[in-house]
Design a protein around this motif. Structure first.
Motif, PDB file in Angstrom:
ATOM      1  N   LEU A  37      64.738   4.490 -12.452  1.00 36.35           N
ATOM      2  CA  LEU A  37      65.440   3.599 -11.629  1.00 36.35           C
ATOM      3  C   LEU A  37      64.824   2.220 -11.051  1.00 36.35           C
ATOM      4  CD1 LEU A  37      67.174   6.230  -8.908  1.00 36.35           C
ATOM      5  CD2 LEU A  37      68.111   5.125 -10.870  1.00 36.35           C
ATOM      6  N   ALA A  38      63.415   2.456 -11.000  1.00 37.49           N
ATOM      7  CA  ALA A  38      62.641   1.219 -10.903  1.00 37.49           C
ATOM      8  C   ALA A  38      62.556   0.533 -12.498  1.00 37.49           C
ATOM      9  CB  ALA A  38      61.328   1.718 -10.488  1.00 37.49           C
ATOM     10  N   PRO A  86      68.173  -1.421  -6.929  1.00 38.70           N
ATOM     11  CA  PRO A  86      67.633  -1.494  -5.666  1.00 38.70           C
ATOM     12  C   PRO A  86      67.042   0.099  -5.147  1.00 38.70           C
ATOM     13  CG  PRO A  86      69.899  -1.496  -5.484  1.00 38.70           C
ATOM     14  CD  PRO A  86      69.602  -1.285  -7.051  1.00 38.70           C
ATOM     15  N   PRO A  87      66.309  -0.296  -3.888  1.00 37.76           N
ATOM     16  CA  PRO A  87      65.549   0.944  -3.205  1.00 37.76           C
ATOM     17  C   PRO A  87      66.677   1.978  -2.810  1.00 37.76           C
ATOM     18  CG  PRO A  87      64.746  -1.102  -2.313  1.00 37.76           C
ATOM     19  CD  PRO A  87      65.880  -1.566  -3.515  1.00 37.76           C
ATOM     20  N   GLU A  88      67.963   1.485  -2.450  1.00 36.06           N
ATOM     21  CA  GLU A  88      69.023   2.505  -2.177  1.00 36.06           C
ATOM     22  C   GLU A  88      69.277   3.597  -3.147  1.00 36.06           C
ATOM     23  OE1 GLU A  88      69.059  -1.086  -1.800  1.00 36.06           O
ATOM     24  OE2 GLU A  88      68.520  -1.185   0.305  1.00 36.06           O
ATOM     25  N   ALA A  89      69.322   2.916  -4.418  1.00 30.93           N
ATOM     26  CA  ALA A  89      69.473   3.979  -5.344  1.00 30.93           C
ATOM     27  C   ALA A  89      68.699   5.183  -5.471  1.00 30.93           C
ATOM     28  CB  ALA A  89      69.542   3.205  -6.741  1.00 30.93           C
ATOM     29  N   ALA A  90      67.369   4.788  -5.423  1.00 28.82           N
ATOM     30  CA  ALA A  90      66.229   6.021  -5.392  1.00 28.82           C
ATOM     31  C   ALA A  90      66.414   6.978  -4.046  1.00 28.82           C
ATOM     32  CB  ALA A  90      65.086   5.454  -5.475  1.00 28.82           C
ATOM     33  N   ARG A  91      66.681   6.112  -3.187  1.00 28.26           N
ATOM     34  CA  ARG A  91      66.660   7.023  -1.673  1.00 28.26           C
ATOM     35  C   ARG A  91      68.147   7.797  -1.737  1.00 28.26           C
ATOM     36  NH1 ARG A  91      65.762   1.397   0.945  1.00 28.26           N
ATOM     37  NH2 ARG A  91      63.117   1.230   0.998  1.00 28.26           N
ATOM     38  N   MET A  92      69.104   7.379  -2.358  1.00 27.05           N
ATOM     39  CA  MET A  92      70.284   8.028  -2.553  1.00 27.05           C
ATOM     40  C   MET A  92      70.250   9.230  -3.341  1.00 27.05           C
ATOM     41  SD  MET A  92      74.279   6.984  -3.455  1.00 27.05           S
ATOM     42  CE  MET A  92      74.377   6.175  -1.960  1.00 27.05           C
ATOM     43  N   LEU A  93      69.411   9.120  -4.404  1.00 25.06           N
ATOM     44  CA  LEU A  93      68.943  10.519  -5.467  1.00 25.06           C
ATOM     45  C   LEU A  93      68.403  11.412  -4.495  1.00 25.06           C
ATOM     46  CD1 LEU A  93      68.391  10.379  -9.184  1.00 25.06           C
ATOM     47  CD2 LEU A  93      66.980  11.853  -7.651  1.00 25.06           C
ATOM     48  N   LEU A  94      66.956  10.962  -4.050  1.00 22.08           N
ATOM     49  CA  LEU A  94      66.312  11.698  -3.104  1.00 22.08           C
ATOM     50  C   LEU A  94      66.987  12.281  -2.166  1.00 22.08           C
ATOM     51  CD1 LEU A  94      63.076   9.551  -2.528  1.00 22.08           C
ATOM     52  CD2 LEU A  94      63.376  11.857  -3.779  1.00 22.08           C
ATOM     53  N   ASP A  95      67.883  11.764  -1.392  1.00 20.53           N
ATOM     54  CA  ASP A  95      68.696  12.448  -0.227  1.00 20.53           C
ATOM     55  C   ASP A  95      69.552  13.290  -0.581  1.00 20.53           C
ATOM     56  OD1 ASP A  95      67.597  10.778   1.781  1.00 20.53           O
ATOM     57  OD2 ASP A  95      69.064   9.307   1.772  1.00 20.53           O
ATOM     58  N   SER A  96      70.053  13.302  -1.710  1.00 21.93           N
ATOM     59  CA  SER A  96      71.145  14.146  -2.344  1.00 21.93           C
ATOM     60  C   SER A  96      70.375  15.406  -2.993  1.00 21.93           C
ATOM     61  CB  SER A  96      72.016  13.496  -3.239  1.00 21.93           C
ATOM     62  OG  SER A  96      71.249  13.246  -4.411  1.00 21.93           O
ATOM     63  N   TYR A  97      69.096  15.174  -3.265  1.00 16.92           N
ATOM     64  CA  TYR A  97      68.279  16.220  -3.577  1.00 16.92           C
ATOM     65  C   TYR A  97      67.811  17.150  -2.438  1.00 16.92           C
ATOM     66  CZ  TYR A  97      64.651  19.102  -6.007  1.00 16.92           C
ATOM     67  OH  TYR A  97      63.738  20.112  -6.517  1.00 16.92           O
ATOM     68  N   ALA A  98      67.262  16.261  -1.535  1.00 18.92           N
ATOM     69  CA  ALA A  98      66.807  16.920  -0.349  1.00 18.92           C
ATOM     70  C   ALA A  98      67.631  17.764   0.701  1.00 18.92           C
ATOM     71  CB  ALA A  98      66.125  15.961   0.438  1.00 18.92           C
ATOM     72  N   THR A  99      69.035  17.373   0.697  1.00 20.70           N
ATOM     73  CA  THR A  99      69.989  17.926   1.582  1.00 20.70           C
ATOM     74  C   THR A  99      70.982  18.639   0.860  1.00 20.70           C
ATOM     75  OG1 THR A  99      69.606  15.756   2.976  1.00 20.70           O
ATOM     76  CG2 THR A  99      71.615  16.935   3.350  1.00 20.70           C
ATOM     77  N   GLU A 155      56.472   4.666  -1.524  1.00 16.87           N
ATOM     78  CA  GLU A 155      57.034   3.178  -1.096  1.00 16.87           C
ATOM     79  C   GLU A 155      56.982   2.300  -2.560  1.00 16.87           C
ATOM     80  OE1 GLU A 155      58.493   0.407   0.780  1.00 16.87           O
ATOM     81  OE2 GLU A 155      58.483   2.431   1.448  1.00 16.87           O
ATOM     82  N   PRO A 156      55.876   2.412  -3.231  1.00 13.63           N
ATOM     83  CA  PRO A 156      55.933   1.653  -4.639  1.00 13.63           C
ATOM     84  C   PRO A 156      57.051   1.918  -5.452  1.00 13.63           C
ATOM     85  CG  PRO A 156      53.817   2.302  -3.972  1.00 13.63           C
ATOM     86  CD  PRO A 156      54.605   3.216  -3.162  1.00 13.63           C
ATOM     87  N   ILE A 157      57.837   3.025  -5.361  1.00 13.88           N
ATOM     88  CA  ILE A 157      58.848   3.350  -6.047  1.00 13.88           C
ATOM     89  C   ILE A 157      60.117   3.455  -5.585  1.00 13.88           C
ATOM     90  CG2 ILE A 157      59.776   5.177  -7.689  1.00 13.88           C
ATOM     91  CD1 ILE A 157      56.808   4.424  -8.323  1.00 13.88           C
ATOM     92  N   VAL A 158      60.196   4.015  -4.336  1.00  6.45           N
ATOM     93  CA  VAL A 158      61.490   3.761  -3.726  1.00  6.45           C
ATOM     94  C   VAL A 158      61.745   2.476  -2.943  1.00  6.45           C
ATOM     95  CG1 VAL A 158      62.927   5.078  -1.670  1.00  6.45           C
ATOM     96  CG2 VAL A 158      61.223   6.530  -3.179  1.00  6.45           C
ATOM     97  N   GLY A 159      60.533   1.957  -2.320  1.00 11.81           N
ATOM     98  CA  GLY A 159      60.682   0.725  -2.001  1.00 11.81           C
ATOM     99  C   GLY A 159      60.658  -0.482  -2.739  1.00 11.81           C
ATOM    100  N   LEU A 160      60.987  -0.143  -4.183  1.00 15.90           N
ATOM    101  CA  LEU A 160      60.768  -1.404  -4.999  1.00 15.90           C
ATOM    102  C   LEU A 160      61.914  -2.199  -4.895  1.00 15.90           C
ATOM    103  CD1 LEU A 160      59.269  -2.552  -7.695  1.00 15.90           C
ATOM    104  CD2 LEU A 160      60.943  -1.095  -8.940  1.00 15.90           C
ATOM    105  N   GLU A 161      61.796  -3.604  -4.401  1.00 17.00           N
ATOM    106  CA  GLU A 161      62.847  -4.440  -4.595  1.00 17.00           C
ATOM    107  C   GLU A 161      63.540  -4.829  -5.840  1.00 17.00           C
ATOM    108  OE1 GLU A 161      64.248  -5.349  -1.772  1.00 17.00           O
ATOM    109  OE2 GLU A 161      62.976  -4.300  -0.503  1.00 17.00           O
ATOM    110  N   ALA A 162      64.571  -4.946  -5.776  1.00 17.03           N
ATOM    111  CA  ALA A 162      65.395  -5.331  -6.909  1.00 17.03           C
ATOM    112  C   ALA A 162      64.728  -6.974  -7.639  1.00 17.03           C
ATOM    113  CB  ALA A 162      66.748  -5.392  -6.907  1.00 17.03           C
ATOM    114  N   ARG A 163      64.704  -7.068  -8.518  1.00 14.45           N
ATOM    115  CA  ARG A 163      64.218  -8.552  -9.159  1.00 14.45           C
ATOM    116  C   ARG A 163      65.036  -8.998 -10.033  1.00 14.45           C
ATOM    117  NH1 ARG A 163      58.613  -8.736  -7.797  1.00 14.45           N
ATOM    118  NH2 ARG A 163      58.126 -10.235  -9.512  1.00 14.45           N
ATOM    119  N   THR A 164      65.253 -10.179 -10.312  1.00 13.26           N
ATOM    120  CA  THR A 164      65.947 -10.831 -11.434  1.00 13.26           C
ATOM    121  C   THR A 164      65.200 -10.954 -12.750  1.00 13.26           C
ATOM    122  OG1 THR A 164      65.445 -13.018 -10.519  1.00 13.26           O
ATOM    123  CG2 THR A 164      67.276 -12.040  -9.780  1.00 13.26           C
ATOM    124  N   PRO A 165      65.788 -10.767 -13.934  1.00 10.05           N
ATOM    125  CA  PRO A 165      64.903 -10.776 -15.030  1.00 10.05           C
ATOM    126  C   PRO A 165      64.300 -12.193 -15.033  1.00 10.05           C
ATOM    127  CG  PRO A 165      67.256  -9.867 -15.428  1.00 10.05           C
ATOM    128  CD  PRO A 165      67.157 -10.502 -14.069  1.00 10.05           C
TER     129      PRO A 165
END
Length: 362
Positions: free
Chosen positions: A272-273, A278-291, A352-362
């Motif tokens: 995803l990184a 964006p960070p929300e994508a990784a958090r969504m995958l993590l949240d659905s795994y954890a809950t 944080e370096p993975i899940v908190g990775l800000e989206a960057r433009t190419p």
């Protein structure tokens, strides 16, 4: 003589499939007993890129199906030998998850297998494509991200057991270990990284000389080779996610083994990184795994976020400076930034370096 030709000549009686030959496919499928009496192969084409195996879409009067054949080399890099028995482990994975309805429903059906021919016949989804286009800018939908997390959670929780030799997959794990934890950090690996991003070779050299980072990666590699209690997909990244008219499907579990569940979770977070989600994508995958849908002692198990972060960091690193490159467009700073974040995740054990990775433009 190249490795492929040498091995084919060493096994003259083996039914090696040919990529564009209906006659070869028909002879092989008739030999293993899959084709019905009078059924003819009308057409054959490659079904996807097929990194590890030869993967073909075969058409007969009855319809289409996918044929995967493992050969004693890596299909995309045919100078690299690979264990033939990976098809047997893939068969066992399909047979095991067939008893877990919510996992089996997200995978194609295994229709037939022949261990001697190292061959699988699998349900086809006409018109389907894998999700590798995420590296070119396509974003995964929220429901797809949630499904990926749920898939892993149910797979891991439903298959926990003492280590089983039927899922050791030792030789393929050793090959993958080399390309995850060893080759990318070898100073003489011969890779020209500056063709992907100016200055990437220098950034790689600095990481290769980082003794603290190397030590952590080597220790994690030992853990990867240790047997664990959870059945893993083993290669859970966009190339193994199939976009079909019926929704997302999970394919290609030939790297399956029993190990740390955190490895299966770290790999998609890394991708995803790598695909600029964006960070929300990784958090969504993590949240659905954890809950789980309904909290219970059976459904909710502990997982180690520090271990997830370290596995994700190594997966990022090997995809940036290792042999198994991704179709990421040429960049100017993006890869070096990710490499620095890999170092931070591996050394700190922070997500944080993975899940908190800000989206960057190419």
């Amino acid at each position: 003589m190249d490795l492929r030709r040498q091995l084919m000549e060493s096994f003259p009686d083996f039914p090696f499939l040919e990529p564009n030959s209906p006659d070869s496919a028909e002879a092989c499928l008739r030999k293993v007993g899959w084709l019905k009496t009078g059924e003819r192969v009308l057409g054959v084409e490659r079904a996807g890129e097929g990194n590890m195996n030869l993967t073909l879409r075969v058409r007969t009067e009855q319809g289409t199906f996918i044929v995967k054949q493992a050969r004693p080399w890596v299909e995309k890099y045919d100078h690299i030998p690979a264990p033939w028995e990976r098809s047997t482990y893939e068969r066992r994975f399909y047979e095991t998850v067939a008893r877990v309805p919510s996992v089996a429903a997200r995978m194609p059906k295994l229709l037939f297998a022949d261990d001697k021919a190292h061959l699988l016949v699998i349900e086809d989804f006409p018109g389907a494509t894998d999700c590798s286009d995420v590296y070119a800018g396509r974003s995964l939908a929220k429901d797809h991200l949630a499904m990926l997390g749920r898939f892993l959670r149910v797979l891991h929780n439903s298959t926990e057991s003492d280590p089983n030799p039927d899922f050791s997959n030792r030789d393929l794990r050793l090959l993958n270990h080399m390309h995850l934890f060893v080759v990318p950090l070898a100073e003489d690996n011969g890779l020209d990284l500056d063709r992907f991003e100016p200055g990437l070779s220098q950034a790689a050299a600095e990481l290769q000389a980082d003794t603290a980072y190397r030590a952590e990666v080597l220790e994690l590699g030992k853990r990867y080779l240790s047997d664990g209690r959870f059945l893993l997909h083993g290669d859970f990244y966009p190339g193994s996610w199939l976009s079909t008219s019926q929704g997302l499907r999970i394919i290609d579990p030939e790297f399956c083994f029993q190990g740390d569940r955190e490895y299966d979770l770290g790999v998609p977070l890394a991708h995803l990184a790598l695909s600029r989600h964006p960070p929300e994508a990784a958090r969504m995958l993590l949240d659905s795994y954890a809950t789980p849908p309904t909290p219970s002692p059976v459904a909710r198990r502990n997982w180690d976020p520090e271990l997830v972060a370290r596995y994700a960091g190594v997966e990022m690193m090997r995809r940036l400076i290792g042999v198994a490159q991704l179709p990421i467009p040429p960049s100017d700073g993006f890869r070096k930034d990710l490499l620095a974040r890999s170092r931070e995740a591996v050394l700190s054990g922070s997500l944080e370096p993975i899940v908190g990775l800000e989206a960057r433009t190419p």
